[in-house]
Design a protein around this motif. Structure first.
Motif, PDB file in Angstrom:
ATOM      1  N   ASP A   1      69.442  17.990 -39.133  1.00 43.06           N
ATOM      2  CA  ASP A   1      69.070  19.402 -39.007  1.00 43.06           C
ATOM      3  C   ASP A   1      68.008  19.781 -40.025  1.00 43.06           C
ATOM      4  O   ASP A   1      67.058  20.508 -39.712  1.00 43.06           O
ATOM      5  CB  ASP A   1      70.306  20.300 -39.181  1.00 43.06           C
ATOM      6  CG  ASP A   1      71.265  20.220 -38.003  1.00 43.06           C
ATOM      7  OD1 ASP A   1      70.849  19.731 -36.926  1.00 43.06           O
ATOM      8  OD2 ASP A   1      72.431  20.642 -38.170  1.00 43.06           O
ATOM      9  N   ILE A   2      68.164  19.289 -41.255  1.00 47.43           N
ATOM     10  CA  ILE A   2      67.175  19.591 -42.298  1.00 47.43           C
ATOM     11  C   ILE A   2      65.822  18.987 -41.935  1.00 47.43           C
ATOM     12  O   ILE A   2      64.781  19.645 -42.071  1.00 47.43           O
ATOM     13  CB  ILE A   2      67.668  19.087 -43.669  1.00 47.43           C
ATOM     14  CG1 ILE A   2      68.862  19.922 -44.126  1.00 47.43           C
ATOM     15  CG2 ILE A   2      66.554  19.126 -44.700  1.00 47.43           C
ATOM     16  CD1 ILE A   2      69.582  19.361 -45.333  1.00 47.43           C
ATOM     17  N   LYS A   3      65.822  17.731 -41.453  1.00 44.85           N
ATOM     18  CA  LYS A   3      64.562  17.099 -41.049  1.00 44.85           C
ATOM     19  C   LYS A   3      63.895  17.886 -39.932  1.00 44.85           C
ATOM     20  O   LYS A   3      62.675  18.117 -39.961  1.00 44.85           O
ATOM     21  CB  LYS A   3      64.813  15.666 -40.577  1.00 44.85           C
ATOM     22  CG  LYS A   3      65.102  14.691 -41.676  1.00 44.85           C
ATOM     23  CD  LYS A   3      65.343  13.316 -41.090  1.00 44.85           C
ATOM     24  CE  LYS A   3      65.788  12.315 -42.125  1.00 44.85           C
ATOM     25  NZ  LYS A   3      66.084  11.006 -41.517  1.00 44.85           N
ATOM     26  N   ASN A   4      64.684  18.292 -38.940  1.00 45.43           N
ATOM     27  CA  ASN A   4      64.124  19.050 -37.817  1.00 45.43           C
ATOM     28  C   ASN A   4      63.569  20.391 -38.282  1.00 45.43           C
ATOM     29  O   ASN A   4      62.513  20.827 -37.814  1.00 45.43           O
ATOM     30  CB  ASN A   4      65.180  19.262 -36.741  1.00 45.43           C
ATOM     31  CG  ASN A   4      65.523  17.977 -36.016  1.00 45.43           C
ATOM     32  OD1 ASN A   4      64.734  17.037 -35.981  1.00 45.43           O
ATOM     33  ND2 ASN A   4      66.720  17.921 -35.448  1.00 45.43           N
ATOM     34  N   GLU A   5      64.259  21.045 -39.202  1.00 39.20           N
ATOM     35  CA  GLU A   5      63.792  22.331 -39.721  1.00 39.20           C
ATOM     36  C   GLU A   5      62.478  22.172 -40.476  1.00 39.20           C
ATOM     37  O   GLU A   5      61.554  22.975 -40.331  1.00 39.20           O
ATOM     38  CB  GLU A   5      64.857  22.938 -40.642  1.00 39.20           C
ATOM     39  CG  GLU A   5      64.512  24.303 -41.160  1.00 39.20           C
ATOM     40  CD  GLU A   5      64.496  25.367 -40.084  1.00 39.20           C
ATOM     41  OE1 GLU A   5      63.727  26.327 -40.217  1.00 39.20           O
ATOM     42  OE2 GLU A   5      65.244  25.213 -39.096  1.00 39.20           O
ATOM     43  N   ILE A   6      62.380  21.112 -41.262  1.00 35.07           N
ATOM     44  CA  ILE A   6      61.132  20.863 -42.002  1.00 35.07           C
ATOM     45  C   ILE A   6      59.987  20.599 -41.030  1.00 35.07           C
ATOM     46  O   ILE A   6      58.887  21.136 -41.184  1.00 35.07           O
ATOM     47  CB  ILE A   6      61.315  19.686 -42.983  1.00 35.07           C
ATOM     48  CG1 ILE A   6      62.229  20.097 -44.133  1.00 35.07           C
ATOM     49  CG2 ILE A   6      59.971  19.198 -43.518  1.00 35.07           C
ATOM     50  CD1 ILE A   6      62.662  18.966 -45.020  1.00 35.07           C
ATOM     51  N   ASN A   7      60.237  19.776 -40.006  1.00 34.51           N
ATOM     52  CA  ASN A   7      59.195  19.482 -39.016  1.00 34.51           C
ATOM     53  C   ASN A   7      58.785  20.737 -38.254  1.00 34.51           C
ATOM     54  O   ASN A   7      57.594  20.949 -38.000  1.00 34.51           O
ATOM     55  CB  ASN A   7      59.662  18.396 -38.055  1.00 34.51           C
ATOM     56  CG  ASN A   7      59.663  17.028 -38.689  1.00 34.51           C
ATOM     57  OD1 ASN A   7      58.911  16.767 -39.614  1.00 34.51           O
ATOM     58  ND2 ASN A   7      60.515  16.149 -38.200  1.00 34.51           N
TER      59      ASN A   7
ATOM     60  N   ASN B   1      54.862  25.039 -37.220  1.00 35.51           N
ATOM     61  CA  ASN B   1      54.570  26.469 -37.101  1.00 35.51           C
ATOM     62  C   ASN B   1      53.466  26.907 -38.054  1.00 35.51           C
ATOM     63  O   ASN B   1      52.727  27.843 -37.770  1.00 35.51           O
ATOM     64  CB  ASN B   1      55.836  27.298 -37.352  1.00 35.51           C
ATOM     65  CG  ASN B   1      56.842  27.153 -36.226  1.00 35.51           C
ATOM     66  OD1 ASN B   1      56.501  26.767 -35.117  1.00 35.51           O
ATOM     67  ND2 ASN B   1      58.088  27.445 -36.513  1.00 35.51           N
ATOM     68  N   GLN B   2      53.351  26.228 -39.190  1.00 39.78           N
ATOM     69  CA  GLN B   2      52.312  26.584 -40.150  1.00 39.78           C
ATOM     70  C   GLN B   2      51.041  25.773 -39.951  1.00 39.78           C
ATOM     71  O   GLN B   2      50.109  25.885 -40.723  1.00 39.78           O
ATOM     72  CB  GLN B   2      52.839  26.388 -41.576  1.00 39.78           C
ATOM     73  CG  GLN B   2      53.943  27.358 -41.918  1.00 39.78           C
ATOM     74  CD  GLN B   2      54.426  27.217 -43.340  1.00 39.78           C
ATOM     75  OE1 GLN B   2      53.954  26.373 -44.085  1.00 39.78           O
ATOM     76  NE2 GLN B   2      55.367  28.062 -43.717  1.00 39.78           N
ATOM     77  N   GLY B   3      51.033  24.930 -38.932  1.00 40.45           N
ATOM     78  CA  GLY B   3      49.831  24.174 -38.607  1.00 40.45           C
ATOM     79  C   GLY B   3      49.610  22.959 -39.466  1.00 40.45           C
ATOM     80  O   GLY B   3      48.487  22.463 -39.572  1.00 40.45           O
ATOM     81  N   ILE B   4      50.648  22.467 -40.109  1.00 44.88           N
ATOM     82  CA  ILE B   4      50.528  21.283 -40.949  1.00 44.88           C
ATOM     83  C   ILE B   4      50.684  20.050 -40.063  1.00 44.88           C
ATOM     84  O   ILE B   4      51.613  19.957 -39.268  1.00 44.88           O
ATOM     85  CB  ILE B   4      51.597  21.285 -42.065  1.00 44.88           C
ATOM     86  CG1 ILE B   4      51.409  22.501 -42.963  1.00 44.88           C
ATOM     87  CG2 ILE B   4      51.538  20.003 -42.877  1.00 44.88           C
ATOM     88  CD1 ILE B   4      52.531  22.704 -43.952  1.00 44.88           C
TER      89      ILE B   4
END
Length: 93
Positions: free
Chosen positions: A49-55, A60-63
């Protein structure tokens, strides 16, 4: 060749299992194992879940997150090249 799990050899594992059976009894060991399995599963799910949230946040921020995959592929290519180069040397030894 002898392999060790966390630097523990076969006789040491046997002694640990014997102590666990003596402390908890044979009937409670499956219950304890189920609890440990559920706990490990919860940790794995939380990590995913943490990995998915970071991705998602990065997207969303265009990184661009593809650079990690590119780096991993480059490292694998280097490993393969080293294996190709050292293979004959290892066989001759």
């Amino acid at each position: 060749m002898k392999t060790h799990l966390l630097f523990i050899s076969g006789p040491e594992i046997f002694v640990i299992i014997l102590i666990v059976v003596m402390l908890f009894g044979a009937k409670r060991i499956p219950e304890i194992a189920r609890g440990l399995g559920k706990g490990m599963r919860q940790i794995k799910d939380a990590t995913n879940d943490i990995k998915n949230e970071i991705n998602e946040t990065a997207k969303n921020q265009g990184i661009d997150t593809e650079f990690a995959k590119d780096i991993k592929k480059s490292v694998e290519d280097v490993k393969d090249n080293i294996d190709d180069f050292t293979g004959p040397i290892k066989r001759s030894l």
